[in-house]
Design a protein around this motif. Sequence first.
Motif, PDB file in Angstrom:
ATOM      1  N   GLY A   7     -11.291  -3.950  54.971  1.00  0.00           N
ATOM      2  CA  GLY A   7     -10.535  -4.118  54.324  1.00  0.00           C
ATOM      3  C   GLY A   7      -9.211  -5.782  53.207  1.00  0.00           C
ATOM      4  N   ARG A   8      -8.648  -5.846  54.599  1.00  0.00           N
ATOM      5  CA  ARG A   8      -7.496  -6.855  54.207  1.00  0.00           C
ATOM      6  C   ARG A   8      -7.165  -7.283  55.463  1.00  0.00           C
ATOM      7  NH1 ARG A   8      -5.294  -2.027  51.811  1.00  0.00           N
ATOM      8  NH2 ARG A   8      -3.429  -2.155  52.993  1.00  0.00           N
ATOM      9  N   ILE A   9      -8.013  -6.986  56.422  1.00  0.00           N
ATOM     10  CA  ILE A   9      -7.861  -7.277  57.486  1.00  0.00           C
ATOM     11  C   ILE A   9      -8.521  -8.581  57.804  1.00  0.00           C
ATOM     12  CG2 ILE A   9      -7.908  -7.052  60.038  1.00  0.00           C
ATOM     13  CD1 ILE A   9      -6.843  -4.478  59.176  1.00  0.00           C
ATOM     14  N   GLU A 201     -10.047  -0.207  61.086  1.00  0.00           N
ATOM     15  CA  GLU A 201     -10.427   1.184  60.024  1.00  0.00           C
ATOM     16  C   GLU A 201      -9.241   1.137  58.380  1.00  0.00           C
ATOM     17  OE1 GLU A 201     -13.175   4.954  60.454  1.00  0.00           O
ATOM     18  OE2 GLU A 201     -11.282   4.384  61.803  1.00  0.00           O
ATOM     19  N   GLN A 202      -9.977   0.216  57.698  1.00  0.00           N
ATOM     20  CA  GLN A 202      -9.322   0.275  56.483  1.00  0.00           C
ATOM     21  C   GLN A 202     -10.048   0.046  55.594  1.00  0.00           C
ATOM     22  OE1 GLN A 202      -6.284  -3.720  55.653  1.00  0.00           O
ATOM     23  NE2 GLN A 202      -5.554  -2.172  56.068  1.00  0.00           N
ATOM     24  N   ASP A 204     -12.088   2.346  53.657  1.00  0.00           N
ATOM     25  CA  ASP A 204     -13.384   2.668  53.977  1.00  0.00           C
ATOM     26  C   ASP A 204     -13.980   1.894  54.634  1.00  0.00           C
ATOM     27  OD1 ASP A 204     -12.440   5.067  52.734  1.00  0.00           O
ATOM     28  OD2 ASP A 204     -13.166   4.117  50.649  1.00  0.00           O
ATOM     29  N   GLU A 205     -13.706   1.295  55.378  1.00  0.00           N
ATOM     30  CA  GLU A 205     -14.436  -0.271  56.253  1.00  0.00           C
ATOM     31  C   GLU A 205     -14.214   0.324  57.129  1.00  0.00           C
ATOM     32  OE1 GLU A 205     -15.672  -3.510  54.431  1.00  0.00           O
ATOM     33  OE2 GLU A 205     -13.222  -3.386  53.236  1.00  0.00           O
ATOM     34  N   THR A 206     -15.382   0.264  58.944  1.00  0.00           N
ATOM     35  CA  THR A 206     -14.829   0.483  59.697  1.00  0.00           C
ATOM     36  C   THR A 206     -14.851  -0.988  60.624  1.00  0.00           C
ATOM     37  OG1 THR A 206     -14.833   2.802  59.497  1.00  0.00           O
ATOM     38  CG2 THR A 206     -15.321   1.499  61.720  1.00  0.00           C
ATOM     39  N   LEU A 207     -14.416  -1.399  61.700  1.00  0.00           N
ATOM     40  CA  LEU A 207     -15.307  -2.024  62.952  1.00  0.00           C
ATOM     41  C   LEU A 207     -15.205  -1.438  63.837  1.00  0.00           C
ATOM     42  CD1 LEU A 207     -15.825  -5.673  63.382  1.00  0.00           C
ATOM     43  CD2 LEU A 207     -14.459  -4.983  64.932  1.00  0.00           C
ATOM     44  N   ILE A 208     -15.567  -1.615  65.048  1.00  0.00           N
ATOM     45  CA  ILE A 208     -15.706  -1.041  66.547  1.00  0.00           C
ATOM     46  C   ILE A 208     -15.984  -2.150  67.782  1.00  0.00           C
ATOM     47  CG2 ILE A 208     -16.043   0.746  68.278  1.00  0.00           C
ATOM     48  CD1 ILE A 208     -17.033   2.616  65.856  1.00  0.00           C
ATOM     49  N   HIS A 209     -15.265  -2.898  68.571  1.00  0.00           N
ATOM     50  CA  HIS A 209     -14.696  -3.534  69.043  1.00  0.00           C
ATOM     51  C   HIS A 209     -14.899  -2.523  70.462  1.00  0.00           C
ATOM     52  CE1 HIS A 209     -14.994  -7.056  71.467  1.00  0.00           C
ATOM     53  NE2 HIS A 209     -13.672  -6.613  72.092  1.00  0.00           N
ATOM     54  N   MET A 210     -16.641  -2.256  70.976  1.00  0.00           N
ATOM     55  CA  MET A 210     -16.463  -1.515  72.138  1.00  0.00           C
ATOM     56  C   MET A 210     -16.397  -2.529  73.602  1.00  0.00           C
ATOM     57  SD  MET A 210     -17.931   1.835  71.216  1.00  0.00           S
ATOM     58  CE  MET A 210     -19.874   1.769  71.968  1.00  0.00           C
ATOM     59  N   ALA A 211     -16.116  -3.098  73.180  1.00  0.00           N
ATOM     60  CA  ALA A 211     -15.649  -4.663  74.334  1.00  0.00           C
ATOM     61  C   ALA A 211     -16.680  -4.464  75.211  1.00  0.00           C
ATOM     62  CB  ALA A 211     -14.426  -4.234  75.020  1.00  0.00           C
ATOM     63  N   ASP A 212     -16.976  -3.541  76.901  1.00  0.00           N
ATOM     64  CA  ASP A 212     -17.603  -4.054  78.270  1.00  0.00           C
ATOM     65  C   ASP A 212     -18.392  -2.736  77.900  1.00  0.00           C
ATOM     66  OD1 ASP A 212     -16.721  -6.274  78.382  1.00  0.00           O
ATOM     67  OD2 ASP A 212     -16.975  -6.685  80.418  1.00  0.00           O
ATOM     68  N   LEU A 213     -18.381  -2.128  77.328  1.00  0.00           N
ATOM     69  CA  LEU A 213     -19.594  -0.761  76.744  1.00  0.00           C
ATOM     70  C   LEU A 213     -20.638  -1.239  76.505  1.00  0.00           C
ATOM     71  CD1 LEU A 213     -17.129   2.244  75.802  1.00  0.00           C
ATOM     72  CD2 LEU A 213     -17.546   2.018  78.295  1.00  0.00           C
ATOM     73  N   MET A 214     -20.280  -2.225  75.262  1.00  0.00           N
ATOM     74  CA  MET A 214     -21.844  -2.346  74.680  1.00  0.00           C
ATOM     75  C   MET A 214     -21.472  -4.320  74.737  1.00  0.00           C
ATOM     76  SD  MET A 214     -23.486  -0.938  71.203  1.00  0.00           S
ATOM     77  CE  MET A 214     -22.260  -1.659  70.089  1.00  0.00           C
TER      78      MET A 214
END
Length: 282
Positions: A7-9, A201-202, A204-214
């Motif tokens: 988005g704008r981020i 999330e912004q 309709d776009e998404t980023l997930i930072h799973m850190a040490d789960l992934m």
Amino acid sequence: MEKLRIGRINITWLNGGVTHLDGGAMFGVVPKALWSKKYPHNDNNQIELRTDPILIEANGLHILVETGIGKGKMNDKQKRNFGVTEESQLIEDLGSLGLRPEDIDYVLMTHLHFDHACGLTYQEAGEWKSTFVNARIIVSQVEWDEMRQPNIRSKNTYWKENWEAVQGQVDPFSGETEITEGVKMVHTGGHSDGHCIIIIEQEDETLIHMADLMPTHAHANVLWVMAYDDYPMASIFAKEKWMEYGLSRNAWYSFYHDAYYRAIKWDASGKEMTAEIKRSRI
């Protein structure tokens, strides 16, 4: 420095240093015959692991995710044990973006293990001082409690020199918290009891930072969790939940430790890459 826009981020990956750890420990019960096809190892069975913070620029705020392994924080024995071949260039990278440590508004700590938290402080004239003096440091209450009173297993990774100088800046939360519009932290547990992920999330776009789960792209399989995880079944349940959430939204997944990719999108099955941002290895 690799960049991405949600988005704008704006998102920028920075250099927090390099470690090398045992591949068997990083992939737990997964046989080497399987994990070695997805992630290279050296002659000592070690795999290269970045410790690279992420700069988020959102709504006029400068938000740092994690802080790397620091510079001058470890002695020679620690560097050898953790396979450190490069210390952090975080402050230099911020400078190249026109930012000083004083310009950081928030530091989001998914957890406080040394390879994420060493950059929080630095030593001057024999005294530990806060690196990001104007920042609110956001971490789960569970993690903050364990940082200060580690158990017999965790005391080797929760270092007092990483928290004593910044304790007045720490703002712990329970459950989940919104940092600013479009950026939130969610407590998952698993890798540590207080471990969190970050969701952006912004538009309709998404980023997930799973850190040490992934920690790397090779850990996308929900059952592939580290031997370092304190609560592996919690890791599996959290991965299952947030992989389903992200894959249904065509989300980016970003990495802190991956030596090859900054972020990846997978298809709905979670098996085929549909987009990627590779890390420059120059």
